[in-house]
Motif scaffolding. Sequence first.
Motif, PDB file in Angstrom:
ATOM      1  N   VAL A  21       0.627  -1.224   0.032  1.00  0.00           N
ATOM      2  CA  VAL A  21       0.032   0.047   0.023  1.00  0.00           C
ATOM      3  C   VAL A  21       0.867   1.353   0.085  1.00  0.00           C
ATOM      4  N   ALA A  23      -1.046   6.169  -5.589  1.00  0.00           N
ATOM      5  CA  ALA A  23      -2.736   5.963  -5.542  1.00  0.00           C
ATOM      6  C   ALA A  23      -3.055   5.290  -6.687  1.00  0.00           C
ATOM      7  N   ASP A  24      -2.737   5.592  -7.613  1.00  0.00           N
ATOM      8  CA  ASP A  24      -3.033   5.130  -9.096  1.00  0.00           C
ATOM      9  C   ASP A  24      -2.480   3.687  -9.318  1.00  0.00           C
ATOM     10  N   SER A  25      -1.413   3.254  -8.557  1.00  0.00           N
ATOM     11  CA  SER A  25      -1.022   1.867  -8.683  1.00  0.00           C
ATOM     12  C   SER A  25      -1.663   1.023  -7.589  1.00  0.00           C
ATOM     13  N   LEU A  26      -2.432   1.426  -6.707  1.00  0.00           N
ATOM     14  CA  LEU A  26      -2.918   0.681  -5.705  1.00  0.00           C
ATOM     15  C   LEU A  26      -3.820  -0.605  -5.941  1.00  0.00           C
ATOM     16  N   PRO A  27      -3.439  -1.707  -5.343  1.00  0.00           N
ATOM     17  CA  PRO A  27      -4.484  -2.963  -5.856  1.00  0.00           C
ATOM     18  C   PRO A  27      -5.625  -2.963  -5.512  1.00  0.00           C
ATOM     19  N   GLU A  28      -6.613  -3.654  -6.393  1.00  0.00           N
ATOM     20  CA  GLU A  28      -7.882  -3.481  -6.184  1.00  0.00           C
ATOM     21  C   GLU A  28      -8.435  -5.013  -5.768  1.00  0.00           C
ATOM     22  N   GLY A  29      -7.549  -5.681  -5.799  1.00  0.00           N
ATOM     23  CA  GLY A  29      -8.003  -7.044  -5.336  1.00  0.00           C
ATOM     24  C   GLY A  29      -6.597  -7.804  -4.910  1.00  0.00           C
ATOM     25  N   PHE A  75      -6.437  -9.448  -1.878  1.00  0.00           N
ATOM     26  CA  PHE A  75      -6.302  -9.224  -0.243  1.00  0.00           C
ATOM     27  C   PHE A  75      -7.107 -10.463   0.275  1.00  0.00           C
ATOM     28  N   GLY A  76      -7.702 -11.509  -0.287  1.00  0.00           N
ATOM     29  CA  GLY A  76      -8.379 -12.347   0.173  1.00  0.00           C
ATOM     30  C   GLY A  76      -7.691 -13.283   0.901  1.00  0.00           C
ATOM     31  N   SER A 116     -13.111  -8.358   0.630  1.00  0.00           N
ATOM     32  CA  SER A 116     -11.930  -7.650  -0.243  1.00  0.00           C
ATOM     33  C   SER A 116     -12.666  -7.311  -1.548  1.00  0.00           C
ATOM     34  N   GLY A 129     -11.511  -3.658  -2.745  1.00  0.00           N
ATOM     35  CA  GLY A 129     -11.083  -3.376  -4.134  1.00  0.00           C
ATOM     36  C   GLY A 129     -12.076  -2.127  -4.612  1.00  0.00           C
ATOM     37  N   VAL A 163     -11.266   1.193  -3.406  1.00  0.00           N
ATOM     38  CA  VAL A 163      -9.987   1.669  -3.852  1.00  0.00           C
ATOM     39  C   VAL A 163     -10.148   2.151  -5.504  1.00  0.00           C
ATOM     40  N   MET A 165     -11.621   5.382  -5.824  1.00  0.00           N
ATOM     41  CA  MET A 165     -10.827   6.309  -5.377  1.00  0.00           C
ATOM     42  C   MET A 165     -10.117   6.812  -6.605  1.00  0.00           C
ATOM     43  N   LYS A 166      -9.413   5.630  -7.256  1.00  0.00           N
ATOM     44  CA  LYS A 166      -8.594   5.963  -8.556  1.00  0.00           C
ATOM     45  C   LYS A 166      -9.239   6.540  -9.462  1.00  0.00           C
ATOM     46  N   THR A 216      -5.670  -4.893   6.200  1.00  0.00           N
ATOM     47  CA  THR A 216      -4.910  -4.717   4.994  1.00  0.00           C
ATOM     48  C   THR A 216      -4.072  -3.489   4.772  1.00  0.00           C
ATOM     49  N   MET A 257      -5.030  -0.680   4.430  1.00  0.00           N
ATOM     50  CA  MET A 257      -5.619   0.323   3.565  1.00  0.00           C
ATOM     51  C   MET A 257      -6.031   1.483   4.516  1.00  0.00           C
ATOM     52  N   THR A 309      -3.870   3.277   5.906  1.00  0.00           N
ATOM     53  CA  THR A 309      -2.817   4.088   5.753  1.00  0.00           C
ATOM     54  C   THR A 309      -3.061   4.816   4.193  1.00  0.00           C
ATOM     55  N   VAL A 310      -4.160   4.520   3.722  1.00  0.00           N
ATOM     56  CA  VAL A 310      -4.066   5.157   2.202  1.00  0.00           C
ATOM     57  C   VAL A 310      -5.066   6.151   2.164  1.00  0.00           C
TER      58      VAL A 310
END
Lengths: 149, 114
Positions: free
Chosen positions: A99, A103-109, A111-112, B56, B60, B63, B66-67, B91, B93, B95-96
Motif C-alpha cells: 500500500v 495511489a493510481d497503482s494501488l491493488p484493487e484485489g 487481499f483475500g 475484499s 477493492g 480503492v 478512489m482511483k 489490509t 488500507m 494508511t491510504v
Amino acid sequence: MVKTFACSFTATNLDARNGIASVVEHLRSLGLQAARVDEVQIALTEAVNNVVEHAYEGKPPGDVRIRAELSPERLWISIQDAGAPFPNGELPEGKPADVTVPADSLPEGGFGWFLIRELASQVQYERAEGSNNLSLCFEIQVTSPPAQV
Amino acid sequence: MSLTTTMTGEAQIVKVNAERIDAAMAIQFKEDMRTETESGPERVILDLSEVQFIDSSGLGAIVAAMKQLGGGRRLDLAGLTPMVEKVFRLTRMDTVFNLYSSLSEATAPAGANS
C-alpha cells in the motif's frame, strides 16, 4: 463437548451471502464472542468468494458445503467444493498488498488470502476425489478480562 | 446499491445506503460511484455508517472508486463500523485513506478538533 453443524448452497454470490449468514447466525447462537464471529465471517467470506470466482470459473456453479465443528478451544470450518483445484495444488501465499505505491497503482484485489491467513490460526487444504477441502481453524479464547470460569 | 449525494460548501458527501459492500455488489458500487462522482468538488467523502460488512471485493471497489476520481481529487472515508474498520486495518488500507469516525468529524472545520 463438540458441536457440529453444516450447510450447503450453490456457488453464486447471492447464495453464498445467505449461506454464510446462516453459519454466522449459528455461531452467534452458540455463544461465540461477537468480535470472533466477525473475524470468522471475514475469512469464511473470502474463502467462499474464491470458490465462486475461481473454482467454478467458466463452469455452471456447483455446490459449496460448509461444515463447522466447535470445541471449547477452537472452531474448525471446512469448505468443500467440486470445482477446479488450486493452481499447482497449493494454496496462495497471501502476501500483504503493497500500500506504499502511488495511489493510481494501488491493488484493487488480491487481499483475500492475506485476510484468511491473518485471521485463521491454521489453514489446511486437501484435494480428494475431485473435491477441494479447505479447512480453517480459529482459536476460541476467553479474552475479556477478567476471565469468568 | 443506492448512493445518495449531498453537496456541502467544499465537499461532495456520498452515502452508501446498504448494509454491505461485498462480491455480489462490488462492480455495481464501482459503477455507481463513477456516475455519482463524474464531476464535482475536489473532495469526496464516502459515508459508510450504514455499512456493516465489507469483503475484499468491496474494499477493492472503494480503492477503484478512489482511483477513478483522478489525481486532483481525493476520497475520504467516514463512519466506519467496527467490521469495516477491521478490514481496512488488517489490509493496511487505513494508511491510504483519511478515515473519520463520523461524518461530522469529516466535515468539521480544519483544526477544530486538534
